[in-house]
Design an enzyme around this catalytic site. Sequence first.
Site, PDB file in Angstrom:
ATOM      1  N   CYS A 177       0.858  -1.178   0.000  1.00  0.00           N
ATOM      2  CA  CYS A 177       0.000   0.000   0.000  1.00  0.00           C
ATOM      3  C   CYS A 177       0.898   1.233   0.000  1.00  0.00           C
ATOM      4  O   CYS A 177       2.113   1.120  -0.131  1.00  0.00           O
ATOM      5  CB  CYS A 177      -0.957  -0.010   1.189  1.00  0.00           C
ATOM      6  N   THR A 178       0.327   2.407   0.170  1.00  0.00           N
ATOM      7  CA  THR A 178       1.099   3.645   0.009  1.00  0.00           C
ATOM      8  C   THR A 178       2.210   3.779   1.051  1.00  0.00           C
ATOM      9  O   THR A 178       3.375   3.949   0.713  1.00  0.00           O
ATOM     10  CB  THR A 178       0.170   4.867   0.071  1.00  0.00           C
TER      11      THR A 178
END
Length: 247
Positions: A177-178
Amino acid sequence: MSKWVVAALYKFVPLPDAHEWRAPLRQVCEANGLVGTLLLAPEGINGTVAGTREGLDELLRVLLRDTRFSGLEYKESYALRKPFGRMKVRMKKEIVTLGVPGIDPNRAVGEYVDAHDWNALIADPNTVVVDTRNAYETDVGMFEGALDPRTSSFRQFPEFVTRELDPSKHKRIAMYCTGGIRCEKATAFMLERGFKDVFHLRGGILRYLEQVPRSEGLWRGDCFVFDERVAVGYGLTPSASGISSPQ
């Protein structure tokens, strides 16, 4: 160096007194000219804030006076312009909303993989690579060969797992994810659902783009970020992607 230092931070930690942190954190942020958002919940803290080097150092000093925040996941990048309009400190039920009761990354979480070891893991044909982000983020960039759930919110991720993944067939899962926080929840959820070998990228895409050179990278495109920069690329440089942040 740009004027604005942008800090992304989080820590899953039992925080029954979360509400008592709201006023002091707002005070230190406003006193030091910081902008952005901090989220507080009984499961911990999450946020992205921006300001001067000195202002962010003071925020960290206040947080780290409490030993519960030792090991806080923290990373920095830079912005040419003010990346947020104002400072917000909010109370939430979850610091990242999955919406599934009982999922606790403090109890069980996937195995962390450092940025420089990530390529070897996801290049293995026996690894199923899963992007835990939403469609407006994956449209901007992804790792080669990753599954895209095409969700519009993280709350839809459990439905995707139930529909598309099977612990009896998909033996090794690598998730990203980010900044790492959604994968904490996502890998905890996967372990609860019976998946055994579950990995996630330590520090998320942002740390990968910071540490892995473009010449060696398997990331394609840019990484969507939730501020006025909209997206960043290798080296965490602001991207020229002609996209707008969703409202």
